[in-house]
Design a protein around this motif. Structure first.
Motif, PDB file in Angstrom:
ATOM      1  N   GLY A  54       0.838  -1.193   0.000  1.00 58.75           N
ATOM      2  CA  GLY A  54       0.000   0.000   0.000  1.00 58.75           C
ATOM      3  C   GLY A  54       0.869   1.237   0.000  1.00 58.75           C
ATOM      4  N   LEU A  55       0.219   2.378  -0.112  1.00 60.33           N
ATOM      5  CA  LEU A  55       0.979   3.628  -0.161  1.00 60.33           C
ATOM      6  C   LEU A  55       1.645   3.946   1.167  1.00 60.33           C
ATOM      7  CD1 LEU A  55      -1.527   5.793  -2.209  1.00 60.33           C
ATOM      8  CD2 LEU A  55       0.574   4.703  -3.014  1.00 60.33           C
ATOM      9  N   ASP A  56       1.048   3.522   2.276  1.00 59.46           N
ATOM     10  CA  ASP A  56       1.612   3.827   3.582  1.00 59.46           C
ATOM     11  C   ASP A  56       2.562   2.738   4.074  1.00 59.46           C
ATOM     12  OD1 ASP A  56      -0.351   1.938   3.861  1.00 59.46           O
ATOM     13  OD2 ASP A  56      -1.094   2.722   5.772  1.00 59.46           O
ATOM     14  N   SER A  57       2.798   1.729   3.275  1.00 56.50           N
ATOM     15  CA  SER A  57       3.630   0.601   3.679  1.00 56.50           C
ATOM     16  C   SER A  57       4.996   0.697   3.010  1.00 56.50           C
ATOM     17  CB  SER A  57       2.952  -0.710   3.280  1.00 56.50           C
ATOM     18  OG  SER A  57       3.792  -1.789   3.579  1.00 56.50           O
ATOM     19  N   PHE A  58       5.998   0.074   3.629  1.00 54.31           N
ATOM     20  CA  PHE A  58       7.333   0.045   3.046  1.00 54.31           C
ATOM     21  C   PHE A  58       7.501  -1.166   2.144  1.00 54.31           C
ATOM     22  CE2 PHE A  58       7.563  -2.350   6.937  1.00 54.31           C
ATOM     23  CZ  PHE A  58       8.350  -3.428   6.625  1.00 54.31           C
ATOM     24  N   SER A  59       6.508  -2.015   2.032  1.00 55.86           N
ATOM     25  CA  SER A  59       6.590  -3.228   1.237  1.00 55.86           C
ATOM     26  C   SER A  59       5.682  -3.140   0.021  1.00 55.86           C
ATOM     27  CB  SER A  59       6.184  -4.438   2.090  1.00 55.86           C
ATOM     28  OG  SER A  59       6.179  -5.596   1.302  1.00 55.86           O
ATOM     29  N   PHE A  60       6.196  -3.617  -1.117  1.00 54.20           N
ATOM     30  CA  PHE A  60       5.379  -3.704  -2.320  1.00 54.20           C
ATOM     31  C   PHE A  60       4.734  -5.079  -2.430  1.00 54.20           C
ATOM     32  CE2 PHE A  60       8.575  -0.488  -3.463  1.00 54.20           C
ATOM     33  CZ  PHE A  60       7.714   0.582  -3.628  1.00 54.20           C
ATOM     34  N   ILE A  61       5.046  -5.958  -1.505  1.00 56.94           N
ATOM     35  CA  ILE A  61       4.522  -7.314  -1.500  1.00 56.94           C
ATOM     36  C   ILE A  61       3.595  -7.465  -0.313  1.00 56.94           C
ATOM     37  CG2 ILE A  61       5.133  -9.747  -1.335  1.00 56.94           C
ATOM     38  CD1 ILE A  61       7.864  -9.008  -2.495  1.00 56.94           C
ATOM     39  N   SER A  62       2.440  -8.062  -0.532  1.00 54.53           N
ATOM     40  CA  SER A  62       1.478  -8.273   0.532  1.00 54.53           C
ATOM     41  C   SER A  62       1.594  -9.705   1.053  1.00 54.53           C
ATOM     42  CB  SER A  62       0.062  -8.024   0.013  1.00 54.53           C
ATOM     43  OG  SER A  62      -0.856  -8.279   1.038  1.00 54.53           O
ATOM     44  N   TYR A  63       1.641  -9.845   2.360  1.00 52.77           N
ATOM     45  CA  TYR A  63       1.717 -11.155   2.999  1.00 52.77           C
ATOM     46  C   TYR A  63       0.399 -11.505   3.694  1.00 52.77           C
ATOM     47  CZ  TYR A  63       6.649 -10.533   2.144  1.00 52.77           C
ATOM     48  OH  TYR A  63       7.858 -10.326   1.534  1.00 52.77           O
ATOM     49  N   ASP A  64      -0.680 -10.847   3.301  1.00 52.45           N
ATOM     50  CA  ASP A  64      -1.985 -11.065   3.926  1.00 52.45           C
ATOM     51  C   ASP A  64      -2.392 -12.531   3.903  1.00 52.45           C
ATOM     52  OD1 ASP A  64      -2.114  -8.377   4.341  1.00 52.45           O
ATOM     53  OD2 ASP A  64      -3.485  -7.983   2.680  1.00 52.45           O
ATOM     54  N   ARG A  65      -2.115 -13.217   2.794  1.00 50.77           N
ATOM     55  CA  ARG A  65      -2.538 -14.615   2.644  1.00 50.77           C
ATOM     56  C   ARG A  65      -1.375 -15.593   2.765  1.00 50.77           C
ATOM     57  NH1 ARG A  65      -5.267 -14.508  -2.762  1.00 50.77           N
ATOM     58  NH2 ARG A  65      -4.572 -12.387  -2.979  1.00 50.77           N
ATOM     59  N   SER A  66      -0.301 -15.189   3.392  1.00 54.75           N
ATOM     60  CA  SER A  66       0.847 -16.072   3.555  1.00 54.75           C
ATOM     61  C   SER A  66       0.521 -17.206   4.530  1.00 54.75           C
ATOM     62  CB  SER A  66       2.053 -15.291   4.083  1.00 54.75           C
ATOM     63  OG  SER A  66       3.127 -16.169   4.331  1.00 54.75           O
ATOM     64  N   PRO A  67       0.847 -18.443   4.173  1.00 55.92           N
ATOM     65  CA  PRO A  67       0.565 -19.569   5.062  1.00 55.92           C
ATOM     66  C   PRO A  67       1.626 -19.761   6.143  1.00 55.92           C
ATOM     67  CG  PRO A  67       1.514 -20.386   3.050  1.00 55.92           C
ATOM     68  CD  PRO A  67       1.355 -18.901   2.886  1.00 55.92           C
ATOM     69  N   TYR A  68       2.667 -18.968   6.110  1.00 55.07           N
ATOM     70  CA  TYR A  68       3.781 -19.142   7.039  1.00 55.07           C
ATOM     71  C   TYR A  68       3.529 -18.341   8.305  1.00 55.07           C
ATOM     72  CZ  TYR A  68       5.853 -20.976   2.814  1.00 55.07           C
ATOM     73  OH  TYR A  68       6.087 -21.701   1.689  1.00 55.07           O
ATOM     74  N   SER A  69       3.770 -18.961   9.435  1.00 52.09           N
ATOM     75  CA  SER A  69       3.491 -18.312  10.716  1.00 52.09           C
ATOM     76  C   SER A  69       4.776 -17.750  11.323  1.00 52.09           C
ATOM     77  CB  SER A  69       2.828 -19.297  11.679  1.00 52.09           C
ATOM     78  OG  SER A  69       3.701 -20.377  11.925  1.00 52.09           O
ATOM     79  N   PHE A  70       5.356 -16.789  10.642  1.00 50.27           N
ATOM     80  CA  PHE A  70       6.561 -16.122  11.139  1.00 50.27           C
ATOM     81  C   PHE A  70       6.179 -14.800  11.773  1.00 50.27           C
ATOM     82  CE2 PHE A  70       8.494 -18.137   7.175  1.00 50.27           C
ATOM     83  CZ  PHE A  70       9.001 -19.221   7.859  1.00 50.27           C
ATOM     84  N   GLU A  71       6.962 -14.406  12.756  1.00 47.07           N
ATOM     85  CA  GLU A  71       6.877 -13.043  13.241  1.00 47.07           C
ATOM     86  C   GLU A  71       7.806 -12.208  12.366  1.00 47.07           C
ATOM     87  OE1 GLU A  71       7.763 -13.102  17.407  1.00 47.07           O
ATOM     88  OE2 GLU A  71       5.890 -14.133  17.887  1.00 47.07           O
ATOM     89  N   VAL A  72       7.656 -10.907  12.390  1.00 43.20           N
ATOM     90  CA  VAL A  72       8.420 -10.041  11.493  1.00 43.20           C
ATOM     91  C   VAL A  72       9.920 -10.212  11.705  1.00 43.20           C
ATOM     92  CG1 VAL A  72       8.883  -7.638  10.866  1.00 43.20           C
ATOM     93  CG2 VAL A  72       6.536  -8.385  11.244  1.00 43.20           C
ATOM     94  N   TRP A  73      10.374 -10.291  12.948  1.00 45.59           N
ATOM     95  CA  TRP A  73      11.811 -10.424  13.192  1.00 45.59           C
ATOM     96  C   TRP A  73      12.332 -11.763  12.680  1.00 45.59           C
ATOM     97  CZ3 TRP A  73      14.071 -14.195  16.181  1.00 45.59           C
ATOM     98  CH2 TRP A  73      13.230 -14.915  17.035  1.00 45.59           C
ATOM     99  N   GLN A  74      11.536 -12.837  12.821  1.00 45.56           N
ATOM    100  CA  GLN A  74      11.955 -14.145  12.297  1.00 45.56           C
ATOM    101  C   GLN A  74      12.010 -14.100  10.769  1.00 45.56           C
ATOM    102  OE1 GLN A  74       8.688 -16.317  13.984  1.00 45.56           O
ATOM    103  NE2 GLN A  74       9.961 -17.176  15.636  1.00 45.56           N
ATOM    104  N   PHE A  75      11.024 -13.484  10.185  1.00 43.49           N
ATOM    105  CA  PHE A  75      10.955 -13.365   8.738  1.00 43.49           C
ATOM    106  C   PHE A  75      12.137 -12.550   8.213  1.00 43.49           C
ATOM    107  CE2 PHE A  75       8.835 -11.465   4.892  1.00 43.49           C
ATOM    108  CZ  PHE A  75       8.836 -12.638   4.159  1.00 43.49           C
ATOM    109  N   PHE A  76      12.474 -11.492   8.904  1.00 40.82           N
ATOM    110  CA  PHE A  76      13.619 -10.653   8.523  1.00 40.82           C
ATOM    111  C   PHE A  76      14.911 -11.468   8.537  1.00 40.82           C
ATOM    112  CE2 PHE A  76      17.045  -7.687   9.780  1.00 40.82           C
ATOM    113  CZ  PHE A  76      17.031  -6.865   8.669  1.00 40.82           C
ATOM    114  N   LEU A  77      15.133 -12.248   9.573  1.00 40.34           N
ATOM    115  CA  LEU A  77      16.348 -13.073   9.659  1.00 40.34           C
ATOM    116  C   LEU A  77      16.365 -14.170   8.595  1.00 40.34           C
ATOM    117  CD1 LEU A  77      16.831 -13.407  13.528  1.00 40.34           C
ATOM    118  CD2 LEU A  77      18.069 -11.930  11.920  1.00 40.34           C
TER     119      LEU A  77
END
Length: 182
Positions: free
Chosen positions: A42-65
């Motif tokens: 979205g325009l207010d987000s820093f990501s151009f990719i949406s993870y709304d329907r991602s099946p992976y149960s990561f927290e943001v810090w885990q996903f970042f690593l």
């Protein structure tokens, strides 16, 4: 070893600067324990990719690593390929152009919509796709390998680990044959 040292140094330097800039821009590390499904485009987000329907149960810090580790492995795999091409061609520009073609052809196939059959596998299992780690986790995708369903991120990194291992062995053998003995 020089290639690995260079790749790791440049990668970690760029990621450190990028992380500091992101934390400064977004006001610190608040929200690192949120699920990745909260990261949406979205325009207010820093990501151009949406993870709304991602099946992976990561927290943001885990996903970042995970993304950092997998991007580093992807860069190392590409560096190994470029090293082999550089050794085989003995010409810097030719190695540069061949590496560019290896990276660009799968993207061109996807842009042209040629993603059926064997060309689809070429497009899905390419160095370019390997480097786009964050897009691998947007939705569920699995491949049937010998009757066993494997998740796409696991399969692509397994394939490229095997390919990179073979390329390292090939580079080692070629350098060994080139050495001058006294």
């Amino acid at each position: 070893m020089a290639v690995l040292t260079y790749i790791v140094t440049v990668f970690l330097s760029l990621q450190l600067v990028n992380s500091i800039l992101k934390m400064w821009k977004f006001g610190g590390a608040a929200g690192w324990d949120a699920p990745i499904q909260g990261i949406s485009s979205g325009l207010d987000s820093f990501s151009f990719i949406s993870y709304d329907r991602s099946p992976y149960s990561f927290e943001v810090w885990q996903f970042f690593l995970i993304i950092l580790g997998l991007q580093l492995l992807a860069c190392i795999a590409a560096g190994i390929l470029v090293s082999l091409l550089s050794f085989l061609t003995k010409n810097t520009m030719l190695a540069f152009f061949i590496s560019g073609v290896v990276m660009a052809v799968p993207v061109l196939l996807q842009q042209l919509g040629v993603t059926r059959g064997i060309l689809g596998y070429v497009a899905n299992f390419s160095y370019t796709e390997l480097m786009q780690v964050s897009s691998m986790f947007t939705y569920f995708r699995a491949y049937n390998v010998f009757g066993i369903p494997l998740l796409y991120p696991t399969l692509i990194f397994t394939v490229f680990a095997i390919v990179s291992g073979v390329l390292v062995f090939l580079i080692y053998q070629l350098f060994r044959k080139q050495q001058v003995s006294s």
